[in-house]
Design a protein around this motif. Structure first.
Motif, PDB file in Angstrom:
ATOM      1  N   THR A   6      -1.325  31.689   9.399  1.00 18.53           N
ATOM      2  CA  THR A   6      -2.056  31.216   8.228  1.00 18.53           C
ATOM      3  C   THR A   6      -1.220  31.380   6.965  1.00 18.53           C
TER       4      THR A   6
ATOM      5  N   ALA B 172       1.356  28.653   6.931  1.00 17.21           N
ATOM      6  CA  ALA B 172       0.758  27.366   6.582  1.00 17.21           C
ATOM      7  C   ALA B 172       0.437  27.298   5.089  1.00 17.21           C
TER       8      ALA B 172
ATOM      9  N   HIS C   2       3.607  26.825   3.140  1.00 17.93           N
ATOM     10  CA  HIS C   2       4.131  25.472   3.314  1.00 17.93           C
ATOM     11  C   HIS C   2       3.335  24.464   2.494  1.00 17.93           C
ATOM     12  N   GLU C   3       2.007  24.584   2.513  1.00 19.29           N
ATOM     13  CA  GLU C   3       1.161  23.612   1.826  1.00 19.29           C
ATOM     14  C   GLU C   3       1.195  23.786   0.312  1.00 19.29           C
TER      15      GLU C   3
END
Length: 244
Positions: free
Chosen positions: A166, A169, A172-173
């Motif tokens: 998580t 992610a 990255h986002e």
């Protein structure tokens, strides 16, 4: 109420009637895993799998009629059996077991959340459970203690890996990693700590460092293993089921 349909592992891969299957369950699962690893579990649809196999979507439903069936073969293909002989050293054997499970979950980010949904598990996964039970049995634990220890290790590794994934992610986002996030939060946190209302948070902030994921995992694992060793190191607790 009609009897439920047998689970996929009790159904023959080839029907007694009709043409021989063009693709195997393992082949379909391998393609689905490749898609899920790259794009997420939802992307591993029958339509996408069929496109990668150059087959018709309706054709694949003959092999795996439901999403539950697809997930079952994906889990089994992703959990290929790896042998592990017990050494008799509980801590050492649990370290191998936990690290192996973590790497499995990191290779397949969809796997840990999917296992938490109580899926239909197949022969490869069950061989892995048998191996883990045998490893702890070889360290002298009773079967009820073995189950408790395995449930603890399984649950903790799953949670630790999902938190790690998580964080990846989110970074990255958003384009903001943990270090950048902490630096952004620092002025606000310093202003709160200056009030003197948070003495323990102040101590934590002074001592805290941003550990890498591997280090965090190993630190948490060491704490858990220390507790397991303390609980089962006494003679009355460290008995095999055959001694009962």
């Amino acid at each position: 109420m009609s009897d439920p349909k047998p689970i996929i592992w009790m159904r023959p891969e080839k029907s007694m009637r009709g043409p021989a299957p063009t693709h195997s369950r393992e082949e379909i699962a391998a393609v689905a895993i490749k898609i899920a690893d790259a794009e997420g579990l939802e992307a591993a649809s029958v339509r996408n799998i069929a496109r990668n196999l150059d087959a018709g979507a309706m054709t694949l439903y003959r092999y795996l009629p439901t999403k539950e069936d697809l997930w079952a073969v994906m889990i089994d293909e992703a959990t290929v059996f790896e042998p592990q002989e017990p050494t008799g050293d509980l801590r050492a054997d649990l370290i191998v077991l936990a690290r192996r499970r973590r790497q499995q979950f990191l290779r397949h980010p969809w796997l840990a959340p999917l296992l938490a949904t109580r899926p239909i598990i197949g022969p490869n996964y069950l061989r892995g459970m048998e191996r883990d039970l045998a490893v702890l049995g070889g360290c002298g634990l009773r079967i009820d203690d073995t189950i408790d220890v395995l449930n603890l290790i399984y649950s903790w590794v799953s949670g630790a890996v999902q938190a790690e994934l998580t964080e990846r992610a989110n970074a990255h986002e958003s384009g903001v990693d943990r270090h950048s996030w902490r630096m952004r939060m620092k002025p606000y946190l310093v202003s709160l700590l200056a009030t003197g209302e948070f003495p323990y948070l102040s101590k934590m902030t002074e001592a805290a460092e941003i550990a890498e994921a591997d280090e965090q995992f190993e630190t948490g694992l060491a704490i858990i293993l220390g507790g397991i060793e303390a609980r089962y190191s006494t003679p009355e607790n460290n008995r095999s089921s055959t001694a009962d």
